[in-house]
Structures are given as structure tokens and as C-alpha cells.
Design an enzyme around this catalytic site. Structure first.
Site, PDB file in Angstrom:
ATOM      1  N   HIS A  10      42.944  62.525  21.250  1.00 52.52           N
ATOM      2  CA  HIS A  10      44.016  62.180  20.551  1.00 52.52           C
ATOM      3  C   HIS A  10      43.986  60.750  19.813  1.00 52.52           C
ATOM      4  O   HIS A  10      44.247  60.611  18.757  1.00 52.52           O
ATOM      5  CB  HIS A  10      45.410  62.024  21.449  1.00 52.52           C
ATOM      6  CG  HIS A  10      45.845  63.752  21.730  1.00 52.52           C
ATOM      7  ND1 HIS A  10      46.719  63.930  21.518  1.00 52.52           N
ATOM      8  CD2 HIS A  10      45.176  64.417  22.513  1.00 52.52           C
ATOM      9  CE1 HIS A  10      46.959  65.482  21.918  1.00 52.52           C
ATOM     10  NE2 HIS A  10      46.095  65.449  22.677  1.00 52.52           N
ATOM     11  N   ASP A 104      51.734  60.308  17.940  1.00 52.71           N
ATOM     12  CA  ASP A 104      51.200  61.595  18.588  1.00 52.71           C
ATOM     13  C   ASP A 104      52.390  62.375  18.536  1.00 52.71           C
ATOM     14  O   ASP A 104      53.563  62.041  19.094  1.00 52.71           O
ATOM     15  CB  ASP A 104      50.421  61.292  19.754  1.00 52.71           C
ATOM     16  CG  ASP A 104      49.435  62.699  20.077  1.00 52.71           C
ATOM     17  OD1 ASP A 104      48.267  62.321  20.066  1.00 52.71           O
ATOM     18  OD2 ASP A 104      50.150  63.824  20.197  1.00 52.71           O
TER      19      ASP A 104
END
Ligand code: UDP
Length: 477
Positions: A10, A104
Site C-alpha cells: 500500500h 488508503d
């Protein structure tokens, strides 16, 4: 302000996107990346280089609560630690009052704080549209509910292509078995309340799925990828992307220079995969018996019941590899982007993490797919069933940890999949042709006038527009 999730798959692409904003934004866009001190160390050299070259980008750090996060279950530890960071992150957002929050999708709270501040939240999904569409279809239609056996194939309904899966390949949360399923519902609601979604993909690769996703969710979505290729244009960026490489990258690239074009197999099963000893033995055997030279980024083994990790190889294997000069074994962080781009790499055994797929696509390399968990089985189908530039090793069972009880992928199976991709047959030629075509399109997308370049410009304009609008409202008030 960018807040990446604290896992390499990520963090790495989101830092690329933050750097892209700073590179394309000019003087009126200032980028801050909020992360922990440990993660900041992994990316600080790239940020320092950008900042020295005049880009307005900086890091804002906070400490990870290691002690408090020490729960016995290793896979909940990270989630728990990150939960503990939430109040401090929210405070920092309030204090710094950014004009736009890029977070995120695993941070659902960021939808609330951006609503409170009246700023747009852009959610970064980490995967591609293909996965988002499959996940959505499975959740809405429950096609697996009608299937009695774990291994029977079913067709994913209502998506642009015919894609098949088995129940055994579905994530735990889909089957309602995991503790995390409530958390995932929350994520989805937060995504739907966001201003839009940023995706590391490009038009040519997933056009139909991007349209499908926008239609089904009604959300705005920008395709800014492949982000690795878009921003990492010099040697330093490439060899230390996401962290300082644990091997001497120059030695590695020199070794690749000594090999024939398209002759070397690269095998890396992601930053989180853990195997059993038996599985590592099977991979070693396949690599030793295969005729292709290789670079293997070794996955750690997990000691049963102890949760302890370590590297392990069968007795004598490494010496034999060294003496024959047939391969390189990397323990730790590999310069993946630089390796994949090398002309000698002819095949990629991948766990189908989305970043790895994108990086393989950029490099025009056909793949042997070996999904393990997360959304990797969905991603696999884009490679093997839709775009057809890879072949599956045949893993059938989704599982976070490859324990001793799981069925083994035998060395023979790995070897024969590698042969299909790297051998001289018609099928191999066709897969390579397709991979090379995708690689060319990926480069085009991030070049001047390319689809991703244009979407990035459009997005930055829109963020500027949101800011002016807000200023107008504040002024009137
Ligand atoms: N990566 C790397 N070196 C390594 C392992 C991983 O550079 O030794 C990078 C890889 O290039 C990719 C990311 O880390 O950008 C991993 O993301 P991916 O989605 O492929 O898989 P994950 O590790 O999240 O399962």
C-alpha cells in the site's frame, strides 16, 4: 496530505502518487506524507531528492505503538497498532488542515474527518478496477452460495468478461468467516462517502472495468498508473523504491547483463507471503531442475504454532546455485522494479499482488501466477483469463499463511508452468506478444498526452477547484 497504510504493497504505490502530485503540481501544490518514523526511513531518500530538486514535498512522522500493539495473533497486530494511531492521525489532520486528504481505503475514519473539515477525501484502493468489480459482483450476487463443492468453478455474474473462480479461492471475509468482515463493511461505506477513488492502473489495461465500476458505484475514479513507471525515472529511484535494497543492486544488474535476453526467471511472491519448509523445498527443486537461470526473492518460513519467521533453504542448495552461477537468491528487500525492467528477465513467477502485476506489465514480461491470499486470486484471472499473458501454477486454496496442512504446489507443476511461459511454443510466443503490447501501452499512458498523464492533470485541477469553492463559501460566511 497523504496517509498511506503501513504495509509495503500500500505504502510503495501511494508514496509514488504523492511524489507525482508534487512533480506535476508546480508551485501551488504542497504535499505532506504522514507516516510512522520507521516507514519514513524507508522513503526519506526519495523525498529528499525530490525536495532538493525544488518539489514541495515533505514527511510528517509519528511513532508506531509497538508495545501496545503486541497482541498474540500476528495478522491482527498491524491492524491493532494502526487503530491505536488513529486519534493521533486525526489530530494531525485537524492541526494541519490540508485542502485535500488522500488516504488508503483501509482508513475509513478519514471520510469523517474530511467531511468535518469540508475537504475532499480521495480513497486509494491499492488494487485495480478488475478486483473492485469482481468483489462488488460477488458481494451483490453471492454466486458461490449455490455451489456445494469448494473446487467447482462458477462464473462471476454481471462483469464485462467471462471469469471463473472456485469457492476455495475466495477470501475469508467473502464467506463470512473472518472477524474482519464488519471492518470491511465500514471501509466500503467510507469509500462511497469519498469524493472519489484513485487507482493505480491505466485505461488500456482495464477500460471496461473502470467504466463498469464508475457505473455501479456512481463514484468518480482516476486512473493514474502505472505509478511505478510514471514517477521513478532515474536509477536511484528504481533501485531503492520502497526501501533500501538488501542486495547490491549493481551486482545484480551486472549478473543480468551477462545473461541472454528473455532468459532469466524472476520469482518473488510478495512482501507478506510466508511458506512452509516443504513448499520452499518444492520451489528449490523446480528451480534447480529447470533449465532457466533465475533470481529468487526468498519468502520466509513460519514456524508452526510459534509465529516466528526465518529464512530457510534445503541443505546445500545455495552452494550449488552459487557454484553453477545459475541464479541469485535475495533475502530481504529486492530492487524489484529495476530487476523486472532488465531485458534478460523473460518470466515472472508472481503472487499477483496488484503492484507486482503492474510492474510486470510495465516491463512487458509474461507471468506464472501463484496467488496466495487477499485479492490475489481475482487479480490472477485478469492475467490468465482476460488479458492472457500468463499461466497459472494451479493454486486452488486461499490462505493467509501457507501452513503444513495446505496442499503443496509440487515442483513439477511449477516447472511445467514456467516451461509454458518461457519455452519456445506458440502459446509462449503469444503470451509474450501480449505482455510486450501491454508494456508499450503502459509507457504511452504515462507519457506526455497519455491517458494517465491527462487524468492526473484533470484531478489536480479539480482539487484546486474544490479549494477555490471552499474559499468562496468561507468568504461569504
Ligand atoms: N517489493 C520490492 N522488493 C521486494 C518485495 C516487494 O520492491 O523485495 C515491492 C514490489 O515491487 C511492489 C510491492 O513491494 O511494488 C509489493 O506489492 P504487491 O502488491 O506486489 O504485493 P504485497 O507485498 O502487497 O503482497
Amino acid at each position: 496530505m497523504f496517509i498511506p497504510f503501513l504495509a509495503p504493497g500500500h505504502m510503495v504505490p501511494m508514496v509514488d502518487i504523492a511524489r507525482l502530485f508534487a512533480a506535476a503540481g508546480g508551485r501551488d501544490i504542497r504535499v505532506t506524507i504522514l507516516t510512522t518514523t520507521t516507514n519514513a526511513r524507508r522513503i526519506s531518500s526519495a523525498i529528499d531528492r525530490d525536495s532538493l530538486s525544488g518539489r514541495r514535498i515533505s514527511l510528517l512522522t509519528l511513532a508506531f505503538p509497538f508495545k501496545e500493539a503486541a497482541t498474540p495473533e500476528i495478522n491482527f497486530k498491524l491492524f491493532h497498532g494502526i487503530e491505536l494511531l488513529q486519534p493521533e492521525m486525526i489530530d494531525l489532520v485537524r492541526t494541519h488542515r490540508p485542502d485535500c486528504l488522500v488516504t488508503d481505503y483501509l482508513y475509513p475514519w478519514s471520510a469523517d474527518v474530511s467531511a468535518e473539515l469540508g475537504i475532499p477525501r480521495l480513497a486509494f484502493s491499492g488494487s485495480g478496477f478488475f478486483n473492485l468489480c469482481i468483489a462488488d459482483s460477488i458481494e451483490a450476487n453471492n454466486p458461490h452460495a449455490q455451489i456445494s463443492s469448494e473446487s467447482e468453478e462458477f462464473v462471476v455474474p454481471g462483469i464485462p468478461n467471462r471469469v471463473t473462480l472456485t469457492r476455495s479461492q475466495l477470501p475469508d471475509i467473502v464467506k463470512g468467516e473472518a472477524k474482519l468482515s464488519r471492518f470491511f463493511d465500514k471501509l466500503k461505506q467510507a469509500e462511497r462517502r469519498s469524493y472519489g477513488v484513485i487507482v493505480n492502473t491505466f485505461h488500456y489495461l482495464e477500460a471496461e472495468y473502470a467504466d463498469h465500476y464508475r457505473r455501479v458505484t456512481g463514484l468518480k475514479a482516476w486512473q493514474l498508473g502505472p505509478v511505478s513507471l510514471f514517477i521513478n525515472r532515474n536509477f536511484d529511484d528504481k533501485i531503492n523504491r520502497g526501501g533500501k535494497s538488501d542486495v547490491n543492486a549493481e551486482n545484480c544488474l551486472n549478473w543480468l547483463d551477462s545473461m541472454k535476453p528473455n532468459s532469466v526467471l524472476y520469482i518473488c511472491l510478495g512482501s507478506l507471503t510466508r511458506f512452509s519448509k516443504a513448499q520452499i523445498s518444492e520451489i528449490s527443486r523446480a528451480l534447480e531442475e529447470s533449465s532457466h537461470p533465475f533470481i529468487w526473492v526468498l519468502a520466509k518460513i513460519l514456524k508452526p504454532n510459534e509465529g516466528k519467521e526465518q529464512w530457510w533453504l534445503p541443505e546445500g542448495f545455495e552452494n550449488r546455485v552459487k557454484q553453477s552461477g545459475k541464479g541469485l537468491i535475495i533475502r530481504g528487500w529486492a530492487p524489484q522494479m529495476a530487476i523486472l525492467e532488465h531485458a534478460s528477465i523473460g518470466g515472472f513467477v508472481t503472487h499477483c499482488g496488484w503492484n507486482s502485476i503492474m510492474e510486470g506489465v510495465c516491463a512487458g514480461v509474461p507471468m506464472v501466477t501463484w496467488p496466495i491470499f487477499a485479492e490475489q486470486f481475482y487479480n490472477e484471472k485478469l492475467v490468465t483469463q482476460v488479458m492472457k499473458f500468463g499461466v497459472s501454477v494451479g493454486n486452488e486454496v486461499w490462505s493467509v499463511w501457507a501452513t503444513e496442512e495446505l496442499p503443496l504446489i509440487r515442483g513439477e507443476r511449477l516447472r511445467s508452468a514456467v516451461e509454458v511461459v518461457m519455452g519456445g511454443g506458440v502459446e509462449a510466443a503469444e503470451m509474450r506478444r501480449k505482455a510486450v503490447e501491454l508494456g508499450k501501452e503502459a509507457k504511452r499512458a504515462v507519457g506526455e498526452g497519455g491517458t494517465s498523464s491527462d487524468e492526473l492533470k484533470g484531478l489536480l485541477e479539480e482539487i484546486r477547484g474544490c479549494k477555490s469553492k471552499r474559499r468562496g463559501v468561507e468568504h461569504v460566511a
